[in-house]
Design an enzyme around this catalytic site. Structure first.
Site, PDB file in Angstrom:
ATOM      1  N   ASP A   1      -7.871  22.754  12.736  1.00 12.61           N
ATOM      2  CA  ASP A   1      -9.285  22.530  12.432  1.00 12.61           C
ATOM      3  C   ASP A   1      -9.799  21.187  12.957  1.00 12.61           C
ATOM      4  OD1 ASP A   1      -7.499  21.537  10.489  1.00 12.61           O
ATOM      5  OD2 ASP A   1      -9.053  21.396   8.965  1.00 12.61           O
TER       6      ASP A   1
ATOM      7  N   HIS B   1      -1.567  11.135   5.843  1.00 18.94           N
ATOM      8  CA  HIS B   1      -1.612  12.582   5.746  1.00 18.94           C
ATOM      9  C   HIS B   1      -0.181  13.079   5.956  1.00 18.94           C
ATOM     10  CE1 HIS B   1      -3.757  16.248   5.469  1.00 18.94           C
ATOM     11  NE2 HIS B   1      -3.738  16.591   6.734  1.00 18.94           N
TER      12      HIS B   1
END
Lengths: 262, 262
Positions: free
Chosen positions: A22, A95
């Site tokens: 994405d 992340h």
């Protein structure tokens, strides 16, 4: 970009924050669409470890002719791109795969006093550009110094994009006087999910903006479990009032956010 | 697919007509999105020469874990996939890279007479499915033959998708009694362009539908030079009145197009 009326031809650098679909899978279509034009200038693609392999995969994706180069640049730790009018700083964030946040900074510029240049009889065109860049110019046997046509030095704007991350001091510190676009995947009731999947809640994003002294906060990466994100907006607004839910095709006039204390 | 409310999980076969980005680059995002679910069933991807390399590139595109197989099947000339309820025939068409048109055919089926099955006291469930498939069933010591609960054999629908191509006899012949989705990139004033780029004009698409005996024609692949395609629609309508401009998210009830002469 087509819907937003932005030309592909203006792109010569792309920053990929991390290699999740994405955040990355727009590139194959972009590259193949540009390949139908007569573009020859290279495109530099900055990204984390693995970007070169990913760009190799982009090249192998179907049948088309590239007449320009795709040049991957693998970033390793903090990275700074200096350009004449702006600076982009990429900082590692938190992340679950290597990921970068981005700090886009418009450089201080002196305003160009067009009336003065006209009064000196200088014709608009390349001489204007040189003076704007701070270069001395010869014109009809006369030397024009940039100070004659440049006004005061003004701060530009600063835009901080957290990308997908847990809340971080490095983002907070970069946010002073800036517009902050921050991960707000979850609401407080799913804070455990945010910790586990290495995302942030809307309230966490708001605290980064408040404690960092941001001018405005745009919440992005809202989980599809939230129909319109209104709950997340409300949770953030209690902590940091200058908050907006980012939307596709939203336009923001950055001139509102220029200057001020850093 | 998300906007149309169609589940990714129902996909187990994909046909790629050719390896141009606008016909193929949805696959990387689809695959990576499915990778977030717990799907384990393989996906078969049928395509022209080069499909295996392209699927390799799809696998290398970013960081994600695939827990199901992507199995490329390279088609070489005419190809037929036989399934219980339908048949898909892929036929080479005339574009400037290897390209297939697709003929989707719902097989003849006998209608299931539910009232009769109920009258025989058979409970709804797996026994119904077996009878529908034409199998003999044992129920409470009694043998039920499918003829007892099946009605007349009915034609299904046929859908022909030309993909990107010049007009072709093979598409015309497949179109008898079918719904035809045909390339209509240009209007008549750009017929030279159509020849050169190996596409069709709207009028050419209409002639294929008319001469082939199609039930309906949907024009697709309209060049972005046409704002809404109305001119192309008008040009086609003069030749074949049952014409429609295809639109994203358009829904067509195929039961209108079942049966009739082939």
């Amino acid at each position: 970009m087509m819907k937003a009326g932005i030309s592909f031809m203006r792109i010569n650098k792309i920053f990929v924050t991390h290699l999740h679909g994405d955040h990355f899978l727009g590139i194959p279509g972009l590259v193949q669409t540009i390949s139908f034009s007569d573009r020859r200038e290279p495109i530099y693609i900055y990204g984390p470890e693995g970007i070169a392999e990913a760009i190799d995969a982009v090249r192998g994706l179907g049948e088309y002719q590239l007449r320009f180069e795709l040049i991957p640049v693998e970033m390793d730790g903090e990275f700074v791109l200096e350009e004449e009018k702006y600076r982009i700083r990429a900082v590692p964030v938190d992340h679950y795969i290597p990921t970068y946040g981005l700090v886009f900074e418009e450089k201080k510029r002196r305003t160009f006093l067009r009336e003065r240049a006209e009064a000196l009889g200088i014709p608009p065109g390349p001489l204007y550009s040189k003076l704007q860049r701070g270069e001395v110019v010869e014109f009809q046997g006369r030397t024009v110094h940039p100070d004659e046509v440049l006004g005061e030095r003004k701060e530009g704007f600063r835009l901080v994009y957290s990308s997908d991350t847990r809340p971080l001091d490095v983002i907070k510190e970069a946010s002073r006087g800036a517009v902050l676009i921050h991960d707000a995947t979850f609401g407080e009731e799913y804070r455990d999910h945010a910790v586990e999947t290495k995302h942030s809640t809307a309230a966490e994003a708001a605290r980064v903006a408040r404690d960092g002294g941001a001018k405005a906060l745009y919440l992005y990466h809202i989980s599809p479990r939230y129909k319109n994100g209104k709950e997340l907006y409300e949770e953030a607004k209690k902590i940091f009032p200058e908050v907006t839910l980012a939307k596709d095709f939203m336009k923001v006039d950055m001139s509102r956010y220029k200057g001020g204390k850093r």
